[in-house]
Design a protein around this motif. Structure first.
Motif, PDB file in Angstrom:
ATOM      1  N   ILE A 175       0.325  -2.694   0.153  1.00  8.93           N
ATOM      2  CA  ILE A 175      -0.585  -2.040  -0.796  1.00  8.93           C
ATOM      3  C   ILE A 175      -0.080  -0.649  -1.166  1.00  8.93           C
ATOM      4  O   ILE A 175      -0.167  -0.212  -2.334  1.00  8.93           O
ATOM      5  CB  ILE A 175      -2.011  -1.981  -0.200  1.00  8.93           C
ATOM      6  CG1 ILE A 175      -2.578  -3.398  -0.060  1.00  8.93           C
ATOM      7  CG2 ILE A 175      -2.931  -1.125  -1.054  1.00  8.93           C
ATOM      8  CD1 ILE A 175      -3.905  -3.453   0.646  1.00  8.93           C
ATOM      9  N   ASN A 176       0.468   0.072  -0.212  1.00  9.27           N
ATOM     10  CA  ASN A 176       0.908   1.436  -0.474  1.00  9.27           C
ATOM     11  C   ASN A 176       2.238   1.497  -1.225  1.00  9.27           C
ATOM     12  O   ASN A 176       2.461   2.425  -2.016  1.00  9.27           O
ATOM     13  CB  ASN A 176       1.041   2.208   0.841  1.00  9.27           C
ATOM     14  CG  ASN A 176      -0.307   2.648   1.380  1.00  9.27           C
ATOM     15  OD1 ASN A 176      -0.908   3.594   0.900  1.00  9.27           O
ATOM     16  ND2 ASN A 176      -0.784   1.927   2.379  1.00  9.27           N
ATOM     17  N   TYR A 203       4.589  -8.198  -0.149  1.00  4.42           N
ATOM     18  CA  TYR A 203       3.493  -9.104  -0.539  1.00  4.42           C
ATOM     19  C   TYR A 203       3.831 -10.553  -0.179  1.00  4.42           C
ATOM     20  O   TYR A 203       2.960 -11.319   0.267  1.00  4.42           O
ATOM     21  CB  TYR A 203       3.217  -8.974  -2.037  1.00  4.42           C
ATOM     22  CG  TYR A 203       2.321  -7.815  -2.390  1.00  4.42           C
ATOM     23  CD1 TYR A 203       0.992  -7.792  -1.971  1.00  4.42           C
ATOM     24  CD2 TYR A 203       2.799  -6.755  -3.159  1.00  4.42           C
ATOM     25  CE1 TYR A 203       0.175  -6.729  -2.303  1.00  4.42           C
ATOM     26  CE2 TYR A 203       1.983  -5.689  -3.486  1.00  4.42           C
ATOM     27  CZ  TYR A 203       0.666  -5.680  -3.054  1.00  4.42           C
ATOM     28  OH  TYR A 203      -0.156  -4.617  -3.377  1.00  4.42           O
TER      29      TYR A 203
END
Length: 341
Positions: free
Chosen positions: A50-51, A58
Motif C-alpha cells: 500500500i505504501n 501486490y
C-alpha cells in the motif's frame, strides 16, 4: 390464486438449506505458531504494497491471501460429513489402564479427509486424550484407540468429541464439537488380600450343615429310597442286611461373610475424612473379591443404610458397581437439625 398449493422449493434453495445446515455447527479457528508468523508476514507485505504501490508486492500479497483462502476451504472439506463413534469397555478400575476405541466414518462420496484429530471430551475434566487419523478415504472408516488410567472411582461421563484438523498447510487449526454421550462406571481399586485359612477339615469356601445333601463328608448310613442316587450304595451293608443301604452325605453351604462399611459422614468433614473413606471402600472391595474367589458369600452392610450381597454365582460386578457409586451419607444427628429447619 388463493388456495393454490405452494410451489416446491427449487434446486438452489434446497442446496442453500443444506449448506446452511452443514455450516450451522460452530467452527473454531486457532492460529498455530507457523500461522502467526504467516499472518504477520502477510500484514507486513500488505502494508508495504500500500505504501509503495509496487505491483510485485501486490502480486505477492495476493498469493499469500490465496493460501489463507485455500487453507480455509480444504480444512472445511476435511471436517465435513464425519461421524464419530466411541466404544467403551465393559468395566474399568482405578489404577488399571483400559482402552477406548474411536471410530471415524467419512460419509463424503469422493473427497477424503486428511489429518483429522479427535479429542474425547469428558464432563468436568480436561480433554487429554486424542486420536490422530492421517487419511480417511471416502465412504470408509478408520479406528484408533487411546489408553487411559482412571485415578478415582465413580461415573466417568463422556459428553462429546472435538474434531480438529490443521490440513493442508498447518497454519490454522479448525475444529468443531460434536455431542455424543457415554458413561463408564469406574470400579474401586482391588488389592491382593491373603485371607486366613479355613478351619481344619473344611474345604475352602464350604461349611458343612447336618442334613441330606451332596457334600463330600458322610454322616452315616440309611435305607435307600426310590429315586436316590445308586452311586452312594454301601454294598457291604447291603449284602449283610439284604436291603439297599446307602451313605448319607452332609449338605454343603458356603459361609456368609459380613463386611461393615462406615459411610456416615460427620458434620464439617475435612479432606482427611474423605481420603479415609476412599481407603475404606478400597479395603472392603479387596476383601470382598478375595472372599468371592474362595467361594464365600459376601454381605456388605453400610452404616448409613443399605445392604449389598454377592456370591460366586452373580460375581463381583454388582458389588463393585455399588461400591463405585457409593457416596458418603450424613449421620442421623447431623441430619436432624436440618429437618427441624
Amino acid at each position: 390464486m388463493k388456495g393454490s398449493p405452494s410451489a416446491p422449493p427449487s434446486a438452489f434453495s434446497r442446496w442453500l438449506t443444506a449448506w446452511r445446515r452443514r455450516m450451522r455447527p460452530p467452527r473454531r479457528l486457532k492460529f498455530t505458531r507457523e500461522g502467526k508468523f504467516f499472518v504477520g508476514i502477510t500484514l507486513g507485505v500488505g502494508f508495504a504494497a500500500i505504501n509503495t504501490a509496487n505491483n510485485l508486492l501486490y502480486l505477492l500479497l495476493g498469493m499469500l491471501l490465496a493460501l489463507i483462502v485455500v487453507s480455509g476451504i480444504m480444512s472445511e472439506l476435511s471436517l465435513r460429513d464425519l461421524t464419530v463413534v466411541r466404544r467403551l469397555p465393559l468395566r474399568a478400575q482405578v489404577g488399571r489402564a483400559h482402552l477406548v476405541e474411536i471410530e471415524v466414518f467419512n460419509h463424503k462420496l469422493r473427497v477424503p479427509s486428511y489429518a483429522i484429530e479427535v479429542e474425547d471430551l469428558r464432563a468436568g475434566q480436561p480433554a487429554d486424550k486424542r486420536c490422530f487419523f492421517l487419511k480417511i478415504s471416502p465412504k470408509s472408516a478408520q479406528v484408533a484407540a487411546y489408553r487411559r488410567t482412571p485415578m478415582r472411582r465413580g461415573r466417568d461421563t463422556h459428553v462429546g468429541f472435538r474434531i480438529a484438523t490443521r490440513f493442508p498447510f498447518g497454519l490454522f487449526e479448525k475444529s468443531r464439537e460434536v455431542p455424543a454421550g457415554g458413561e463408564l462406571v469406574i470400579y474401586p481399586a482391588v488389592d491382593p488380600v491373603r485371607l486366613p485359612p479355613p478351619p481344619p477339615g473344611r474345604s475352602p469356601g464350604v461349611d458343612l450343615v447336618v442334613g441330606r445333601g451332596h457334600g463330600e463328608e458322610f454322616l452315616g448310613l440309611k435305607l435307600m429310597r426310590p429315586g436316590e442316587d445308586p452311586r452312594d450304595v454301601h454294598w457291604r451293608k447291603t449284602a449283610a442286611l439284604g436291603q439297599m443301604v446307602m451313605r448319607e452325605r452332609a449338605r454343603e453351604t458356603r459361609p456368609d461373610i459380613t463386611l461393615t462399611l462406615d459411610t456416615a459422614r460427620p458434620h464439617g468433614a475435612a479432606e482427611e475424612w474423605h481420603a479415609a473413606f476412599e481407603r475404606r471402600i478400597r479395603d472392603v472391595a479387596s476383601r470382598a473379591v478375595a472372599h468371592l474367589k474362595r467361594g464365600d458369600r459376601i454381605t456388605v452392610v453400610m452404616s448409613a443404610g443399605g445392604v449389598v450381597r454377592a456370591d460366586r454365582t452373580v460375581g463381583a460386578d454388582p458389588l463393585l458397581r455399588c461400591l463405585a457409586l457409593l457416596e458418603p451419607g450424613a449421620r442421623p444427628d447431623s441430619v436432624a437439625p436440618q429437618a427441624a429447619q
